[in-house]
Design a protein around this motif. Structure first.
Motif, PDB file in Angstrom:
ATOM      1  N   ALA A   1       0.831  -1.200   0.000  1.00  0.00           N
ATOM      2  CA  ALA A   1       0.000   0.000   0.000  1.00  0.00           C
ATOM      3  C   ALA A   1       0.872   1.260   0.000  1.00  0.00           C
ATOM      4  CB  ALA A   1      -0.917  -0.023   1.237  1.00  0.00           C
ATOM      5  N   GLU A   2       1.951   1.213   0.791  1.00  0.00           N
ATOM      6  CA  GLU A   2       2.847   2.366   0.822  1.00  0.00           C
ATOM      7  C   GLU A   2       3.537   2.568  -0.524  1.00  0.00           C
ATOM      8  OE1 GLU A   2       6.761   3.958   3.328  1.00  0.00           O
ATOM      9  OE2 GLU A   2       5.993   1.916   3.604  1.00  0.00           O
ATOM     10  N   LEU A   3       3.963   1.442  -1.157  1.00  0.00           N
ATOM     11  CA  LEU A   3       4.629   1.538  -2.455  1.00  0.00           C
ATOM     12  C   LEU A   3       3.688   2.124  -3.507  1.00  0.00           C
ATOM     13  CD1 LEU A   3       7.012   0.905  -4.343  1.00  0.00           C
ATOM     14  CD2 LEU A   3       6.044  -1.388  -4.643  1.00  0.00           C
ATOM     15  N   ARG A   4       2.463   1.624  -3.528  1.00  0.00           N
ATOM     16  CA  ARG A   4       1.493   2.164  -4.511  1.00  0.00           C
ATOM     17  C   ARG A   4       1.268   3.651  -4.300  1.00  0.00           C
ATOM     18  NH1 ARG A   4      -1.232  -1.731  -7.360  1.00  0.00           N
ATOM     19  NH2 ARG A   4      -1.206  -3.877  -6.534  1.00  0.00           N
ATOM     20  N   ALA A   5       1.142   4.032  -3.029  1.00  0.00           N
ATOM     21  CA  ALA A   5       0.898   5.439  -2.739  1.00  0.00           C
ATOM     22  C   ALA A   5       2.077   6.311  -3.153  1.00  0.00           C
ATOM     23  CB  ALA A   5       0.592   5.612  -1.254  1.00  0.00           C
ATOM     24  N   ARG A   6       3.316   5.825  -2.930  1.00  0.00           N
ATOM     25  CA  ARG A   6       4.496   6.640  -3.250  1.00  0.00           C
ATOM     26  C   ARG A   6       4.746   6.691  -4.753  1.00  0.00           C
ATOM     27  NH1 ARG A   6       9.405   4.820   0.455  1.00  0.00           N
ATOM     28  NH2 ARG A   6      10.346   6.614  -0.619  1.00  0.00           N
ATOM     29  N   ILE A   7       4.477   5.563  -5.452  1.00  0.00           N
ATOM     30  CA  ILE A   7       4.742   5.557  -6.893  1.00  0.00           C
ATOM     31  C   ILE A   7       3.784   6.462  -7.656  1.00  0.00           C
ATOM     32  CG2 ILE A   7       4.582   4.052  -8.918  1.00  0.00           C
ATOM     33  CD1 ILE A   7       5.971   1.910  -7.401  1.00  0.00           C
TER      34      ILE A   7
END
Length: 387
Positions: free
Chosen positions: A226-232
């Motif tokens: 979830a964090e990766l999707r949000a940052r990308i």
């Protein structure tokens, strides 16, 4: 020893004594049938005893109310009632024993009385004249003399063994050893059960801990995704690039695939370039799909004769994405597999081989689309699926 029911108070002699007592006004010992009394006393005595001798002695008959006769009452009673005191000498026919203890099929016994033990059973024979003639009953006076003498051997349960004998001592030792063995076996069984329960508890605990650890890992992984999707997809470009590079450098294939797909769909040339370099570095062979063009009618013929086109990758420079390998198709001699070099400029891939060139650009559909040219051959449309 069980007392016969007749011992309760009396036994009635209807057929034996009544006809003989009826003719006499007052019963006398000489008038009584001793053999019949003996037989009746023998019937009342348990089979364990033998009746040796029976004596009879006349006694004053009691009145109907149970009191001693006196006055006129005595005269009337003399015609209707007669009494005889009976003494039966008994002899014990068999030795008797009493159960000391039992263990399974073995009964430990102790002797109570020897065969030949003598007892005297006292009784009273009371004759009464009624409408149907004389009737008589025998009342036992001391039935307790037959009690408390144990039982004969054949009436004892199980396998009787005399207490204190060598066989009894041997059996007791054997029983003790058997009990000790059963106790040891029971202890061993209980220990096995406890050990099994402990192993099961440990396995259950380990499984619970493993499941909890997996759950925590899944939760942490879901949080990272979830964090990766949000940052990308975020607005901060340096953060997007840093997130993608972190995903590529990790050991989670799912995170890497998510980062790859997000980078290819981001339309950011820097992210696209990073994704393509990583994708190429992880491939050994890349199939190239070829299609004919409408502009040149001969392209269909070339396509049918060319065969499958494959880009083989031998080495990759992870910094700039340059690579070396082989490119070609077996159909035309001019397009046979030969040494090739490739370069990646942002999201554009170019590959040069002997007499042939492949030029592709990243699209929104996660494909690399472009043209394949070989000297004088018609150009063909080329596509590589980035998966």
């Amino acid at each position: 020893m069980v007392r016969p029911a007749a011992w309760g108070i009396a036994a009635t002699l209807m057929a034996g004594l009544a006809p003989l007592l009826a003719p006499v006004p007052a019963a006398r010992a000489s008038d009584l049938p001793i053999d019949r009394i003996r037989a009746e006393v023998s019937r009342l005595v348990p089979p364990l005893w033998t009746v040796e001798e029976v004596t009879a002695e006349p006694v004053p008959a009691p009145t109907p109310d149970g009191k001693a006769p006196d006055g006129k009452t005595a005269a009337k009673a003399a015609d209707s009632r007669a009494a005889v005191r009976i003494a039966a000498k008994l002899r014990l026919a068999k030795p008797t024993y009493m159960v000391d203890s039992r263990d399974g099929a073995v009964t430990f016994i102790r002797p109570v009385a020897e065969a030949g033990l003598e007892k005297t059973l006292a009784a009273t024979a009371l004759a009464t004249l009624g409408p149907n003639g004389w009737s008589a009953r025998i009342e036992l006076r001391n039935p307790e003399v037959l009690e408390g003498i144990g039982q004969p051997l054949e009436e004892l349960p199980g396998r009787p063994v005399l207490t204190g004998s060598a066989e009894a001592n041997r059996l007791r030792d054997q029983i003790a050893r058997d009990a000790e063995a059963r106790g040891a076996e029971e202890d061993a069984r209980r220990r096995r059960e406890e050990d099994l329960l402990a192993r099961q508890a440990a396995a259950t605990k380990a499984e619970q801990e493993r499941a909890a650890a997996e759950r925590r890992q899944e939760e942490a992984r879901a949080a990272r995704i979830a964090e990766l999707r949000a940052r990308i997809v975020g607005a901060d470009r340096p953060a997007r690039i840093a997130a993608y590079e972190a995903a590529l450098g990790g050991n989670d294939p799912a995170l890497r695939q998510i980062a790859l797909e997000a980078a290819l769909q981001s339309r950011d040339p820097v992210l696209g370039n990073l994704a393509l370099k990583d994708w190429i570095a992880r491939r050994k062979a890349v199939p190239v799909q070829l299609y004919a063009t409408k502009e040149d009618p001969h392209s269909e013929t070339v396509l049918n004769n060319l065969g499958p086109l494959t880009l083989e990758i031998d080495s990759v420079n992870p910094v700039n994405g340059a690579f070396a390998g082989r490119l070609g198709a077996p159909g035309y001699s001019i397009a046979k597999p030969s040494a090739a070099v490739g370069a990646l400029a942002q999201t554009t891939l170019t590959v040069n081989a002997y007499g042939c060139a492949l030029s592709l650009r990243l699209t929104e559909q996660q494909t690399l689309d472009g043209l394949f040219r070989c000297q004088t051959l018609p150009a063909l449309i080329a596509r590589v699926v980035v998966d």
